[in-house]
Design a protein around this motif. Structure first.
Motif, PDB file in Angstrom:
ATOM      1  N   SER B 283       0.815  -1.219   0.000  1.00  0.00           N
ATOM      2  CA  SER B 283       0.000   0.000   0.000  1.00  0.00           C
ATOM      3  C   SER B 283       0.849   1.270   0.000  1.00  0.00           C
ATOM      4  N   SER B 284       1.957   1.281   0.749  1.00  0.00           N
ATOM      5  CA  SER B 284       2.773   2.505   0.789  1.00  0.00           C
ATOM      6  C   SER B 284       3.360   2.791  -0.585  1.00  0.00           C
ATOM      7  N   ASP B 285       3.827   1.725  -1.283  1.00  0.00           N
ATOM      8  CA  ASP B 285       4.310   1.929  -2.657  1.00  0.00           C
ATOM      9  C   ASP B 285       3.204   2.552  -3.513  1.00  0.00           C
ATOM     10  N   LEU B 286       1.990   2.054  -3.321  1.00  0.00           N
ATOM     11  CA  LEU B 286       0.855   2.539  -4.128  1.00  0.00           C
ATOM     12  C   LEU B 286       0.576   4.015  -3.841  1.00  0.00           C
ATOM     13  N   ALA B 289       3.272   6.116  -5.314  1.00  0.00           N
ATOM     14  CA  ALA B 289       3.151   6.233  -6.775  1.00  0.00           C
ATOM     15  C   ALA B 289       2.104   7.285  -7.145  1.00  0.00           C
ATOM     16  N   THR B 290       0.991   7.320  -6.387  1.00  0.00           N
ATOM     17  CA  THR B 290      -0.025   8.348  -6.706  1.00  0.00           C
ATOM     18  C   THR B 290       0.519   9.736  -6.364  1.00  0.00           C
ATOM     19  N   LYS B 291       1.318   9.824  -5.298  1.00  0.00           N
ATOM     20  CA  LYS B 291       1.861  11.134  -4.914  1.00  0.00           C
ATOM     21  C   LYS B 291       2.923  11.596  -5.908  1.00  0.00           C
ATOM     22  N   ALA B 293       2.580  11.188  -8.867  1.00  0.00           N
ATOM     23  CA  ALA B 293       1.789  11.418 -10.071  1.00  0.00           C
ATOM     24  C   ALA B 293       2.056  10.379 -11.157  1.00  0.00           C
ATOM     25  N   LYS B 294       2.289   9.173 -10.742  1.00  0.00           N
ATOM     26  CA  LYS B 294       2.441   8.048 -11.676  1.00  0.00           C
ATOM     27  C   LYS B 294       1.056   7.776 -12.262  1.00  0.00           C
ATOM     28  N   VAL B 295       0.898   8.020 -13.562  1.00  0.00           N
ATOM     29  CA  VAL B 295      -0.458   8.065 -14.105  1.00  0.00           C
ATOM     30  C   VAL B 295      -1.216   6.744 -13.986  1.00  0.00           C
ATOM     31  N   GLU B 296      -0.509   5.605 -14.163  1.00  0.00           N
ATOM     32  CA  GLU B 296      -1.217   4.316 -14.052  1.00  0.00           C
ATOM     33  C   GLU B 296      -1.773   4.115 -12.643  1.00  0.00           C
ATOM     34  N   ALA B 297      -0.973   4.545 -11.644  1.00  0.00           N
ATOM     35  CA  ALA B 297      -1.428   4.390 -10.256  1.00  0.00           C
ATOM     36  C   ALA B 297      -2.629   5.288  -9.986  1.00  0.00           C
ATOM     37  N   ILE B 298      -2.550   6.528 -10.465  1.00  0.00           N
ATOM     38  CA  ILE B 298      -3.666   7.456 -10.265  1.00  0.00           C
ATOM     39  C   ILE B 298      -4.935   6.928 -10.933  1.00  0.00           C
ATOM     40  N   GLN B 299      -4.769   6.444 -12.161  1.00  0.00           N
ATOM     41  CA  GLN B 299      -5.938   5.912 -12.872  1.00  0.00           C
ATOM     42  C   GLN B 299      -6.559   4.728 -12.125  1.00  0.00           C
ATOM     43  N   ALA B 300      -5.678   3.859 -11.612  1.00  0.00           N
ATOM     44  CA  ALA B 300      -6.192   2.666 -10.922  1.00  0.00           C
ATOM     45  C   ALA B 300      -6.919   3.056  -9.634  1.00  0.00           C
ATOM     46  N   VAL B 301      -6.366   4.018  -8.898  1.00  0.00           N
ATOM     47  CA  VAL B 301      -7.011   4.447  -7.654  1.00  0.00           C
ATOM     48  C   VAL B 301      -8.332   5.158  -7.964  1.00  0.00           C
ATOM     49  N   VAL B 323     -23.413  12.840   5.551  1.00  0.00           N
ATOM     50  CA  VAL B 323     -21.960  12.809   5.369  1.00  0.00           C
ATOM     51  C   VAL B 323     -21.515  11.388   5.041  1.00  0.00           C
ATOM     52  N   ILE B 324     -20.623  11.276   4.046  1.00  0.00           N
ATOM     53  CA  ILE B 324     -19.916  10.013   3.816  1.00  0.00           C
ATOM     54  C   ILE B 324     -18.440  10.288   4.077  1.00  0.00           C
ATOM     55  N   VAL B 325     -17.863   9.537   5.005  1.00  0.00           N
ATOM     56  CA  VAL B 325     -16.450   9.703   5.330  1.00  0.00           C
ATOM     57  C   VAL B 325     -15.681   8.512   4.759  1.00  0.00           C
ATOM     58  N   ILE B 326     -14.616   8.811   4.004  1.00  0.00           N
ATOM     59  CA  ILE B 326     -13.795   7.730   3.453  1.00  0.00           C
ATOM     60  C   ILE B 326     -12.495   7.670   4.244  1.00  0.00           C
ATOM     61  N   GLY B 327     -12.228   6.493   4.824  1.00  0.00           N
ATOM     62  CA  GLY B 327     -11.001   6.298   5.584  1.00  0.00           C
ATOM     63  C   GLY B 327     -10.273   5.052   5.121  1.00  0.00           C
ATOM     64  N   GLY B 328      -9.259   4.647   5.871  1.00  0.00           N
ATOM     65  CA  GLY B 328      -8.453   3.499   5.499  1.00  0.00           C
ATOM     66  C   GLY B 328      -7.263   3.931   4.653  1.00  0.00           C
ATOM     67  N   SER B 329      -6.317   3.006   4.453  1.00  0.00           N
ATOM     68  CA  SER B 329      -5.063   3.395   3.802  1.00  0.00           C
ATOM     69  C   SER B 329      -5.264   3.971   2.399  1.00  0.00           C
ATOM     70  N   LEU B 330      -6.238   3.458   1.649  1.00  0.00           N
ATOM     71  CA  LEU B 330      -6.432   3.969   0.285  1.00  0.00           C
ATOM     72  C   LEU B 330      -6.880   5.433   0.278  1.00  0.00           C
ATOM     73  N   ALA B 331      -7.551   5.856   1.357  1.00  0.00           N
ATOM     74  CA  ALA B 331      -8.001   7.245   1.423  1.00  0.00           C
ATOM     75  C   ALA B 331      -6.819   8.203   1.498  1.00  0.00           C
ATOM     76  N   SER B 332      -5.646   7.661   1.857  1.00  0.00           N
ATOM     77  CA  SER B 332      -4.454   8.516   1.924  1.00  0.00           C
ATOM     78  C   SER B 332      -3.913   8.877   0.545  1.00  0.00           C
ATOM     79  N   ALA B 333      -4.428   8.245  -0.479  1.00  0.00           N
ATOM     80  CA  ALA B 333      -3.947   8.510  -1.842  1.00  0.00           C
ATOM     81  C   ALA B 333      -4.503   9.844  -2.350  1.00  0.00           C
TER      82      ALA B 333
END
Lengths: 397, 397
Positions: B283-286, B289-291, B293-301, B323-333
């Motif tokens: 997950s941290s690699d992912l 990658a989004t941070k 701005a790796k486009v494939e990672a951004i598109q996948a997320v 309200v909808i709150v999104i949490g969890g590791s993916l929300a950090s992207a």
């Protein structure tokens, strides 16, 4: 003048009154012991309730003998409530006592699209007629519950952008009704009201229930944790416009594509069968065709059940209900609709959520609308706050 | 021996205690006036609460001067609760006072698959360590709230067929913990607990909130009508296995196909990116990658966000949250995941349900787990029934 402190803790007349909702007789001595209140306080709290007539001495029970203290009991006939159910093209008005027993009702064909003024004038006239017929004074009608076929902001009683209710958008229903009746007016959408009615009549001990109505439209009422869930804007349960996989590019009257209602409502099924050459004009023709085992009709209804089941399987994951009740005109198509629902819900839901799940046809049927509307009114009237404000009004009179 | 009548109406010690939960000081005279109870009854009810220590005289306020009657106040430090959050591969244990303030906490890497005996032994040892560090006696720990990464039957505290928690199925968590602590043990799945924590910390006035966690798994906690909704078997909110349209034939570890979790969880996204040749291990690699701005990672997320949004749009129709709150590791992207969620939810939901809907990233983040676990414990301890049973135990001692 005695001021009843509305912020008092557990001790107002209205709160004491809640003890009578079990329908059992109680004596003042027993209530004093039960609550720890002084006998004088008990009298102070109960006397206005007796004066109001909401509790009254129980009928003499000479067989117990020798008991001097008066038995008091909830007076179910002290006042009445009204329950009114408006559909797209029908309406029912009824009166009920505090136990929910229907005292009188009247049903008629009536178009909701005639607008609020016409529809509510009809309702007001019929309620006056029913009250007169029962010999009940108009001021004894304390609350009116109304179900409408569209989204309603329950807190204000105003319809909110209802698609099939011309002229009703944001119309102040309680204000109009209060021109003729000095009664509390509670308004909700018809499916929420049917959910209340179905639970009251058939599943009083179930705290997690989804009621789905499949007819001209498709909607649901959700009871979760024992409470009807209305959501932030009152649109909870409005699942007719969830996209389903068989929906493809089918356009829906809501302006979107692929909605459940666009493929699985009665008009959608009829349109499809007509396109296939079947002479089906309306819902009764459709139900007849399924009963005559017309295979195309059965297949179409079963597919509608699968589409509904697709949305309900998400509801099962989300709400984890104990019972799903299917009502509305399409539910009358024998087991075909429910068979389709079950097929998909049991295939798609997690074992833990579906192993004890009941998926059943409505037991109360059309009656659910007025039962639920009356229940909504009764719950309001017998609430501690309502009783307290009646007591305050009596005392300050 | 004075017997406290548990069925008494609004007048037990525990019910009187509820008045102190506003944190404001009260005098006996004021309580007598407020409740209509005799002064003697007030003393009878309050004295055990003072003896228990849950209320106590407020600190001297000499500036008011000349007021002889004692101000009483909720003693937030009388006892403590513990909040414990177990994830798949981490655990946090904490202590908090009655206001929810965290007094001490400890976090560690730890595999839930080590089984209940190993995990709970760690938890018990750490709580003893934290209590000793704070100089708090073990008997002053009144309740322990525990979040676990799988379905839990909340009423019994037993995990129910949890997929990633080897050895935990039907394990009696409260019984094991009670071998070491004489405290109430409350167990729920981690996402429900995070929903409680997010609401307590960030949206205390919101009654309709969905918390969605997107990480190794995908799940949600639903607060509707002000209450956490657990459903008939405790699986409410378990939306990871709802089928989504992009799911096609992708097989899921649950045994079904096309589940949300099979396409939009962190492992699913990583698997896809690895297949596309990206060197992403976890997950941290992912997130990295989004941070970058790796486009494939951004598109996948973003696509994962759309898939999640597809399920959430049904939730919006069904629950009508504010309200909808999104949490969890993916929300950090960053905003990529939430952008995908918003894209679909706002496209698919009815205007009335979405016009005031907030879709936001979690504010409390990882902290939500222990905040919620402590809130679950505090709500139990301060409940009227719990206080009454403490009073009964004191009186009959």
């Amino acid at each position: 003048m005695v001021e009843i402190n509305r912020s008092s803790f557990g001790l107002s007349s209205g709160q004491l009154f809640q003890l009578f909702r079990d329908g059992q007789p109680h004596t003042k001595a027993e209530l004093a012991e039960l609550t720890g209140l002084a006998r004088s306080t008990i009298s102070l709290r109960l006397d206005p309730l007796i004066e109001l007539g909401v509790i009254s001495p129980a009928a003499e029970n000479s067989s117990t003998g020798g008991r001097p203290s008066t038995q008091l009991v909830l007076n179910e006939r002290a006042f009445v409530v009204a329950g009114v159910d408006f559909g797209a093209s029908h309406a029912v008005a009824s009166l009920a006592d505090f136990s929910g027993k229907i005292l009188a009702s009247i049903e008629t064909k009536r178009q909701i699209s005639d607008g609020p003024e016409v529809c509510l004038r009809w309702m007001i006239a019929e309620l006056k007629h029913l009250l007169a017929g029962q010999g009940i004074a108009e001021e004894n009608l304390l609350a009116i519950g109304i179900g409408l076929p569209g989204p309603v902001e329950h807190s204000t009683g105003k319809p909110a952008s209802p698609p099939i209710m011309m002229g009703w958008d944001a119309f102040d229903v309680p204000a109009r009704v209060n021109q003729d009746f000095n009664a509390k007016v509670l308004v909700d959408n018809d499916v929420n009201v049917m959910a209340l009615g179905e639970r009251y009549a058939s599943y009083p001990d179930v705290d997690h229930l989804i009621f789905l109505k499949a007819a001209t439209g498709i909607g649901s009422g959700i009871i979760s944790g024992g409470q009807l869930q209305r959501g932030a804007q009152g649109t909870a349960g409005d699942i007719g416009h969830v996209r389903v996989s068989s929906g493809g590019g089918v356009s829906c009257h809501c302006g979107n594509f692929g909605c459940l209602e666009a493929v699985a409502s009665a008009p959608a099924i009829i349109k499809k069968l007509v396109a296939d050459g079947l002479p089906i004009r309306n819902s009764s023709d459709l139900i007849d065709a399924t009963k005559r085992a017309k295979v195309e009709a059965i297949q179409a209804v079963r597919q509608a059940g699968r589409d509904i089941g697709e949305v309900l399987s998400t509801c099962v994951s989300l709400i984890n209900p104990a019972v799903i009740v299917i009502g509305g005109s399409l539910a009358s198509a024998g087991e075909h609709l429910i068979a389709g629902v079950r097929e998909v819900v049991y295939a798609r839901s997690m074992p833990l959520a579906s192993e004890n799940l009941l998926i059943v046809q409505s037991k109360v049927g059309k009656e659910g609308g007025i039962i639920g509307a009356n229940v909504m009114a009764i719950d309001y009237v017998l609430d501690a706050e309502t009783i307290d404000s009646m007591v305050n009004a009596l005392i300050t009179k």
